[in-house]
Write an enzyme that holds these catalytic residues in place. Structure first.
Site, PDB file in Angstrom:
ATOM      1  N   HIS A 152      -3.415   2.649 -17.670  1.00 28.69           N
ATOM      2  CA  HIS A 152      -3.735   3.880 -16.932  1.00 28.69           C
ATOM      3  C   HIS A 152      -4.893   3.642 -15.963  1.00 28.69           C
ATOM      4  CE1 HIS A 152      -1.287   5.849 -20.048  1.00 28.69           C
ATOM      5  NE2 HIS A 152      -1.964   5.098 -20.891  1.00 28.69           N
ATOM      6  N   SER A 282     -12.903  -6.267   9.664  1.00 28.36           N
ATOM      7  CA  SER A 282     -12.921  -4.961  10.316  1.00 28.36           C
ATOM      8  C   SER A 282     -13.620  -5.092  11.656  1.00 28.36           C
ATOM      9  CB  SER A 282     -13.660  -3.935   9.437  1.00 28.36           C
ATOM     10  OG  SER A 282     -13.939  -2.754  10.156  1.00 28.36           O
TER      11      SER A 282
END
Length: 479
Positions: A152, A282
């Site tokens: 999870h 970036s």
């Protein structure tokens, strides 16, 4: 520069896979099909001159001038196959009367597609095997490096970095099996005529059914297929395309799973994909190290997975012996599925050859969660030292909640173990706390599972491809 090009061929895919689905390969394969048909027909008694066979054999490759002639013919005749029949006849005039004898267009188009499917799978199989080989090396190297497991996406019992990699490998092994199975199951359409009845060939051989069957078998043999499909309409059943593309679609799920895991691990800073010295993450944030390879795998895997739906709808939408609404769709879906799978495998190879592991970060994450996971070990140790299980459980519960509050509400470190050390109740086991907190004691049989999996499953599956691994170079990417 002034027209759209598919990034699959112009930017990403290998030369081998791009060439396979090129016009040069397609039309050259048509010529080989016409040659082999003529050879088989001559062997079975049709009066085809030796010169015709030799001229066809000498002109299997189209040059630029012939491609231009074929394009002009197609523009005039509005039929690609007949345009190439005519063009082939201009360079093999002795064969002009015999090219395509008794055949329908699908003799060349469909049989060529089956050849391309087989060759495409032949290109993908060793690439997939190499990815598995690279990941197996990674799994072996990190077989016993403890790391947090996640269920999870919440911290769970420890596993090892190598064991997690075996989860990726196992799925790729299934893909290797499935793709090989699809490849070996491929049959040839063979020579079946306009609606699959072989009527035209029965006329050529004056009603001799045995010769028609022999022709079908001989042409199939000349192309190295294990069998000719026993029945067809004008085309081979498009369910064959489903069989093939379903294996590529299934592979895309495995690639998507691995790449997603790596993206999550990059976020945790536990593992990074390769990042070149001058690579920019970036344009604005100079510090960024974005997992662009894994992101591209995810993007292309979604595309590849969805190509299967084209095959499914096309197969189900065929009318009677054939309908032409399959053609334009298959011209897109089949080449793009193979080119996309090829690109994904190159990306996966590049990633698996340069994964970087950061043990110190992994250890820090373990140390933040392990105290809570170790509570059961502490309780068992206290019981063995004469303590009461229920009393110990309550002590640990109270201390755990106090430590959790420090972590969640104050942003502090997990100090459960220090609380245990300071509590006189736990004095009988204080000297054993380091032993009880050894991460290796929480990974179960993960290292042994890696070893067994590699020996019993991975190495036997890779044996047919092993000779190619030593000469395989590093994967080069077009970023």
């Amino acid at each position: 520069m002034d027209s759209w090009q598919s990034p699959l061929s112009s930017r990403y895919a290998s030369k081998e896979m791009s060439n396979l689905f090129s016009n040069a390969t397609r039309f050259g394969t048509w010529r080989q099909l016409w040659l082999n048909l003529a050879i088989a027909e001559k062997e079975l008694g049709l009066p085809i001159p030796d010169e015709a066979i030799e001229q066809m054999r000498a002109n299997l490759t189209l040059d630029e001038a012939q491609m231009k002639v074929a394009a002009e013919e197609e523009k005039r005749r509005r039929h690609d196959v007949m345009a190439h029949v005519h063009t082939f006849g201009t360079v093999a005039p002795a064969a002009a009367a015999f090219i395509h004898l008794g055949a329908t267009s699908c003799y060349v188009t469909d049989n060529a597609d089956l050849i391309f499917l087989r060759k495409g799978l032949d290109l993908l199989l060793p690439k997939l095997a190499l990815v598995i080989h690279r990941l197996a090396t990674f799994a072996e190297k990190y077989r016993d490096l403890p790391t947090l497991g996640f269920t999870h996406m919440q911290p769970a019992q420890l596993t090892t970095v190598g064991k997690r990699a075996t989860l990726w490998i196992q799925e790729f092994l299934w893909d290797l099996r499935n793709i090989k199975r699809a490849r070996d199951d491929l049959g040839f359409r063979g020579v079946k005529g306009t609606t699959g009845t072989q009527a035209s060939f029965l006329q050529l051989f004056d009603g001799d059914h045995d010769k028609v069957e022999a022709l079908d078998e001989r042409v199939t043999e000349l192309f190295g297929f294990p069998y000719a499909m026993p029945v067809t309409g004008q085309t081979y059943s498009r369910k064959v395309d489903i069989d093939v593309l379903s294996t590529l679609s299934s592979f895309s799920a495995s690639a998507l799973k691995m790449a997603t895991d790596i993206r999550l691990l990059c976020h945790l800073k536990e593992i990074e994909e390769p990042f070149e010295k001058d690579q920019i993450g970036s344009s604005a944030m100079a510090y960024k190290r974005n997992p662009m390879r894994s992101e591209r795998v995810c993007a292309l895997s979604r595309w590849l997975g969805n190509t299967l739906n084209n095959a499914r709808e096309t197969a189900g939408g065929q009318w009677m012996e054939r309908t032409l609404d399959d053609s334009a769709n298959r011209r897109l879906s089949i080449p793009e599925a193979f080119l996309t799978a090829d690109v994904i495998l190159t990306l996966l190879q590049n990633i698996s050859e340069g994964l970087v592991v950061y043990p110190a970060i992994i250890a820090r994450h373990i140390s933040a969660e392990l105290p809570f996971m170790a509570t059961e070990n502490i309780i068992m140790a206290m019981v063995r030292s004469g303590g009461d299980r229920q009393e110990c459980h309550e002590k640990i519960r109270v201390l755990s909640h106090q430590a959790a509050r420090v972590v969640k509400e104050e942003g502090g470190e997990n100090d459960l173990i220090e609380r245990v050390r300071k509590d006189p109740y736990f004095a009988p086991i204080t000297g054993r706390l380091d032993e009880l907190l050894d991460p290796a004691s929480f990974t179960g049989r993960a290292p042994q599972q890696v070893d067994s999996f590699l020996v019993k499953w991975v190495r036997p599956a890779l044996e047919p491809y092993a000779a190619s691994f030593a000469s395989a170079g590093k994967a080069e990417l077009s970023v």
